[in-house]
Every structure is written in C-alpha cells, then in structure tokens.
Design an enzyme around this catalytic site. Structure first.
Site, PDB file in Angstrom:
ATOM      1  N   TYR A 156       0.851  -1.202   0.000  1.00  0.00           N
ATOM      2  CA  TYR A 156       0.000   0.000   0.000  1.00  0.00           C
ATOM      3  C   TYR A 156       0.877   1.238   0.000  1.00  0.00           C
ATOM      4  O   TYR A 156       1.895   1.293   0.703  1.00  0.00           O
ATOM      5  CB  TYR A 156      -0.882   0.028   1.256  1.00  0.00           C
ATOM      6  CG  TYR A 156      -2.344  -0.176   0.918  1.00  0.00           C
ATOM      7  CD1 TYR A 156      -3.012   0.739   0.117  1.00  0.00           C
ATOM      8  CD2 TYR A 156      -3.035  -1.283   1.382  1.00  0.00           C
ATOM      9  CE1 TYR A 156      -4.344   0.555  -0.219  1.00  0.00           C
ATOM     10  CE2 TYR A 156      -4.367  -1.484   1.049  1.00  0.00           C
ATOM     11  CZ  TYR A 156      -5.019  -0.557   0.241  1.00  0.00           C
ATOM     12  OH  TYR A 156      -6.324  -0.739  -0.100  1.00  0.00           O
ATOM     13  N   GLU A 210      -0.557   4.889  -0.332  1.00  0.00           N
ATOM     14  CA  GLU A 210      -1.366   6.108  -0.549  1.00  0.00           C
ATOM     15  C   GLU A 210      -0.500   7.339  -0.388  1.00  0.00           C
ATOM     16  O   GLU A 210       0.332   7.427   0.519  1.00  0.00           O
ATOM     17  CB  GLU A 210      -2.538   6.140   0.433  1.00  0.00           C
ATOM     18  CG  GLU A 210      -3.596   5.118   0.056  1.00  0.00           C
ATOM     19  CD  GLU A 210      -4.810   5.143   0.972  1.00  0.00           C
ATOM     20  OE1 GLU A 210      -4.914   6.041   1.828  1.00  0.00           O
ATOM     21  OE2 GLU A 210      -5.644   4.245   0.827  1.00  0.00           O
ATOM     22  N   ASP A 212      -7.390  13.692 -24.876  1.00  0.00           N
ATOM     23  CA  ASP A 212      -7.463  12.277 -24.489  1.00  0.00           C
ATOM     24  C   ASP A 212      -6.803  11.480 -25.613  1.00  0.00           C
ATOM     25  O   ASP A 212      -7.401  11.241 -26.663  1.00  0.00           O
ATOM     26  CB  ASP A 212      -8.927  11.873 -24.298  1.00  0.00           C
ATOM     27  CG  ASP A 212      -9.062  10.434 -23.808  1.00  0.00           C
ATOM     28  OD1 ASP A 212      -8.094   9.664 -23.961  1.00  0.00           O
ATOM     29  OD2 ASP A 212     -10.134  10.085 -23.289  1.00  0.00           O
ATOM     30  N   THR A 233      -4.677   6.197 -21.529  1.00  0.00           N
ATOM     31  CA  THR A 233      -4.475   4.865 -20.975  1.00  0.00           C
ATOM     32  C   THR A 233      -3.077   4.425 -21.401  1.00  0.00           C
ATOM     33  O   THR A 233      -2.442   5.054 -22.244  1.00  0.00           O
ATOM     34  CB  THR A 233      -5.518   3.856 -21.509  1.00  0.00           C
ATOM     35  OG1 THR A 233      -5.521   3.911 -22.934  1.00  0.00           O
ATOM     36  CG2 THR A 233      -6.901   4.168 -20.978  1.00  0.00           C
ATOM     37  N   LYS A 257      -3.008   0.633 -24.856  1.00  0.00           N
ATOM     38  CA  LYS A 257      -3.453   0.514 -26.256  1.00  0.00           C
ATOM     39  C   LYS A 257      -2.206   0.557 -27.156  1.00  0.00           C
ATOM     40  O   LYS A 257      -1.382  -0.346 -27.074  1.00  0.00           O
ATOM     41  CB  LYS A 257      -4.476   1.610 -26.560  1.00  0.00           C
ATOM     42  CG  LYS A 257      -5.738   1.482 -25.688  1.00  0.00           C
ATOM     43  CD  LYS A 257      -6.806   2.479 -26.070  1.00  0.00           C
ATOM     44  CE  LYS A 257      -8.099   2.249 -25.303  1.00  0.00           C
ATOM     45  NZ  LYS A 257      -8.211   3.049 -24.072  1.00  0.00           N
ATOM     46  N   ARG A 285      -2.677  -2.511 -18.321  1.00  0.00           N
ATOM     47  CA  ARG A 285      -3.929  -1.748 -18.213  1.00  0.00           C
ATOM     48  C   ARG A 285      -3.768  -0.717 -17.107  1.00  0.00           C
ATOM     49  O   ARG A 285      -3.612  -1.071 -15.933  1.00  0.00           O
ATOM     50  CB  ARG A 285      -5.099  -2.684 -17.908  1.00  0.00           C
ATOM     51  CG  ARG A 285      -5.279  -3.777 -18.930  1.00  0.00           C
ATOM     52  CD  ARG A 285      -6.622  -4.414 -18.827  1.00  0.00           C
ATOM     53  NE  ARG A 285      -7.591  -3.605 -19.537  1.00  0.00           N
ATOM     54  CZ  ARG A 285      -7.824  -3.688 -20.848  1.00  0.00           C
ATOM     55  NH1 ARG A 285      -7.180  -4.547 -21.584  1.00  0.00           N
ATOM     56  NH2 ARG A 285      -8.734  -2.934 -21.426  1.00  0.00           N
TER      57      ARG A 285
HETATM   58  N1  DSN Z   1     -13.056   0.749 -24.506  1.00  0.00           N
HETATM   59  C1  DSN Z   1     -12.056   1.571 -25.137  1.00  0.00           C
HETATM   60  C2  DSN Z   1     -11.980   1.312 -26.596  1.00  0.00           C
HETATM   61  O1  DSN Z   1     -12.164   0.169 -26.987  1.00  0.00           O
HETATM   62  O2  DSN Z   1     -11.729   2.218 -27.380  1.00  0.00           O
HETATM   63  C3  DSN Z   1     -12.311   2.975 -24.831  1.00  0.00           C
HETATM   64  O3  DSN Z   1     -12.560   3.133 -23.489  1.00  0.00           O
END
Ligand code: DSN
Length: 425
Positions: free
Chosen positions: A57, A59, A203, A229, A232, A238
């Site tokens: 942990y 925080e 974003d 994120t 991707k 993730r």
């Molecule tokens: N679920 C993601 C996507 O597939 O683009 C976006 O949050």
C-alpha cells in the site's frame, strides 16, 4: 523454441482458473486481433505486472506517503513518472490513475464543479463516454455539450466546435476519442479553448503509442492536460496517466489522490515504467510508423474491395467500416468474423440509423497485428479475409468462416505474439 508455461504455481493451486488463462492465451495466439484499443504487451511488461509490488500500500505520492516501507515503491513511481515526462516531453506526469475513465473523472474533479458545462465529442460520432456523454457520470453530474463530425466528410467541423464553445462557454473541452480515424488537430482545439478560457484536455488513449513514436502529432504544447491509458498503442499494462504543464500538477494530483482513488497499483506502475522504457527505444518509433503504414495499406485494400470507410480512410491505427452498403449489420459481421478467427468490435458510425447495441459498423485497427510483425505485404490477405468473413456473414456460410479461421491460424502460427507462450524472446 517456446518458453515454458509461465504459471506453474497457478496451474498447481487452481487448475480450473489456469485452464481459462491457457485457453485465453491460445485464443490470442491463434486469432487475428483487430480491435484497435488492444495490443500484446512484452514478456517484460507481463512479468512486471506479476511482481510482489502488488503487496504494498502506498497512498500519497513519492516522498509524501501515509504508509511506511516505501523505499522501493517511491523509486518505482518516480521512475515511471520521469520516463513519461521524457517520452512525451511534458512537465508533469501522474502515473497513478487506475484506468482511462478514472483518469478523465479526475480531470473533472480538478477543474470543474458539478453542474458545470463541459464539452466533448459525442460518443456515436467517435468520442468517449467520459467526455460528457449522458449515461456516464460525466454527463450526469456535469452539463455535457457535444460536437460531432460533418455529415459529408465525417471530419470535425471546427467552425461548429468554435460556435458551440462560444455559445456554451464550457469549463473543459475534450478532444480525442475511441473511433476517430483521422489526425487530431490539437492546435485548432487549443485556439478555441483559449478563446473561451476553457481547459483543453487531449485524451490520447488510442494514439499514445503513435505520439510516443512520432507517428501522430503531439498534443504538447497545445493541450493543458493530456489523459491517456497505457495499454493501447503504447503497449503497456492496463492503466492510465495524466500529464500536464507544471501549473496544473497540484490540482490534478489532488484529484487523483485523495480525490478519487486510494492506494496506487504499484505492480501496474512498475509495468508502466517498463512499457515507457520500451517506448523510448528506436524500435518503438519503427513500430508506431508500421502501425500507421499497415492501417493505411489495409484501408486501401478494403476500399478496393468496395467497402465504405468512415471519412474515406485513416491517418492513424484505426479504421471504421460502415457496412450499410453491404447490407450486413455490424454485430452480425463482428460475430461471424469472430468465428473466422478475426476479432473486431461492432461500432456505431456517425449518423447511424441503427442502435448502439446493433449498429451499422465495425471498428478495426492494426496495433496488435503490427506487434506480431505483420507488414503492409500482409494487408491484401487481411482485407481478403475480412471480405470473405463479411460475405459469409451475409450468406450464413459457416463453412467459409471455418476455412478463413484455418488460414488465419496458419499465418498467426508463423508470427508469434509478444508475451505469449510461442514468443521466442
Ligand atoms: N473501450 C475503449 C476502446 O475500446 O476504445 C475505450 O474506453
């Protein structure tokens, strides 16, 4: 050469669960994965996610924690943040957000009050739920006003965005999305945001790897805040990050913790650091450019086979196919392609006349196949399989889907995926 199964203790302790993991690994090995938001992480990233860092942990932030024993965790978090700053050329990086939606919610918490007006691209036009769409908390707790794309070009109309911004005076303007096949003009958004004194949030979840690899223009220095994120095109675990100029660092950090989250997921932070290290290598630039080259080549091949692509093609990793002229609904096509070993998702297209759960399109992309070493020379074959899959979906021809599946598995066997059992690395 295969590495041995990577979870002997799991297999011994919980064979039922281990079998499911193995089945998923086989599926990811044998199929052509075209969902543009997915990828294959390296074995190094996978290993980092499975470390003892998850036992801790922590925080707070490095040097200012509410728990002792942070000798190593502080260094891990600093390493990840420093690497993010170097890769993206930003002044501040917060690597604690659990994923993209909480990261975006933290931006609202930092810069807006409930009921304030916020602006983003409408979900059916390619935006994201968290950009103020009605069913999301961001559209329920804030007043979301939404821009779209032009009906004739399927591209953003900046006159419309500017008019809407001047009329509505949003506190936040989001740009970017989940089904945007074209380059995002960050400078044009920044000009509008400045005019209405809004915080511009880029974003870049989908294109972060392309930005890191120089295959898409950077939102720096146009955007006030960059949200992404990490799993991707960036090819990490993730997770998510928020980046900004120094002036926005404090409110963003406060919004992430203690505003929204408790302890950060330190094993994920470690894996983010590994992914950023990989993204800083020259080979990652090659990867990012190859993703785009593959998508452009695939788009050309699909157009040549009579498919209707939203906006007529792509500038990035993503292609949005409108199957209306083929008279095959997106969901029917996606499920048939799945049976043919080609994994896509059904998706609305701009101005869709069908419902989101049964829309007109499918969304595909090239991050995963590029990670497996497929190049532009393979795109005619990929387009051919998609064509045969969609035609078989329309005709209800299961045998044809089975034939495609066998052909796909053969090519995939020759191209091991990073991180999977057959990966020789
Ligand atoms: N679920 C993601 C996507 O597939 O683009 C976006 O949050």
């Amino acid at each position: 050469m295969s590495r041995p199964l990577s979870h002997p203790a799991l297999a011994a302790a919980d064979p039922e669960l281990a079998a499911l993991v193995d089945a998923e690994e086989r599926l990811q090995t044998e199929t052509l994965r075209l969902i543009p938001s997915e990828n294959y992480v390296s074995t190094a990233v996978l290993e980092a996610t499975g470390t003892v860092l998850q036992n801790k942990y922590s925080e707070g932030y490095a040097g200012r924690r509410y728990y002792e024993g942070q000798q190593n965790i502080d260094r891990v978090e600093r390493l990840a943040a420093d690497r993010a700053k170097a890769v993206f050329g930003v002044e501040h990086a917060n690597v604690q957000p659990y994923s993209g939606s909480p990261a975006n919610l933290a931006v609202y918490l930092a810069f807006a009050e409930p009921g304030d007006t916020v602006m983003g691209m409408a979900l059916p036009m390619g935006g994201h739920l968290t950009h103020g769409w009605g069913v999301s908390a961001t559209g329920k707790w804030f007043r979301g006003v939404q821009y779209g794309v032009r009906a004739d070009t399927a591209r953003i109309d900046f006159d419309e965005v500017r008019d809407l911004a001047l009329k509505e005076r949003p506190k936040l303007i989001f740009c970017g999305g989940t089904a945007v096949p074209r380059t995002i003009d960050f400078a044009a958004f920044a000009e509008i945001a400045r005019e209405v004194d809004a915080v511009l949030v880029a974003d870049i979840a989908h294109i972060a790897g392309l930005v890191a690899g120089g295959a898409h223009p950077s939102p720096v220095p146009h955007a006030d805040v960059i949200s992404t994120t990490t799993h991707k095109t960036l090819r990490g675990p993730r997770g998510a990050m928020l980046m900004s100029r120094e002036q926005y660092a404090k409110p963003l950090d406060k919004a992430v913790f203690p505003g929204l989250q408790g302890g950060p997921h330190n094993h994920t932070t470690a894996a983010v650091a590994v992914a950023l290290h990989e993204a800083a290598q020259p080979s990652f630039r090659d990867y990012a450019h190859a993703v785009v080259a593959n998508a452009k080549a695939l788009a050309e091949q699909l157009l040549a086979r009579g498919f209707d692509l939203v906006s007529g093609g792509t500038d990035n990793h993503l292609i949005l196919m409108d199957l209306t002229p083929k008279e095959v609904p997106g969901k029917i096509a996606a499920k048939a392609l799945d049976r043919a070993g080609i994994v896509v998702n059904y998706n609305t297209v701009p101005f869709d006349t069908r419902k989101p759960f049964d829309p007109s399109g499918i969304r595909i992309g090239t991050p995963s196949l590029t990670s497996r070493g497929l190049g532009t020379e393979h795109m005619p074959q990929v387009a051919d399989w998609i064509t045969r899959g969609v035609e078989a979906a329309g005709a209800g021809d299961e045998d044809a889907l089975g034939t495609v599946r066998a052909e796909v598995a053969e090519l995939m066997a020759a191209h091991p995926a990073p991180g999977l059992v057959a990966d020789p690395s």
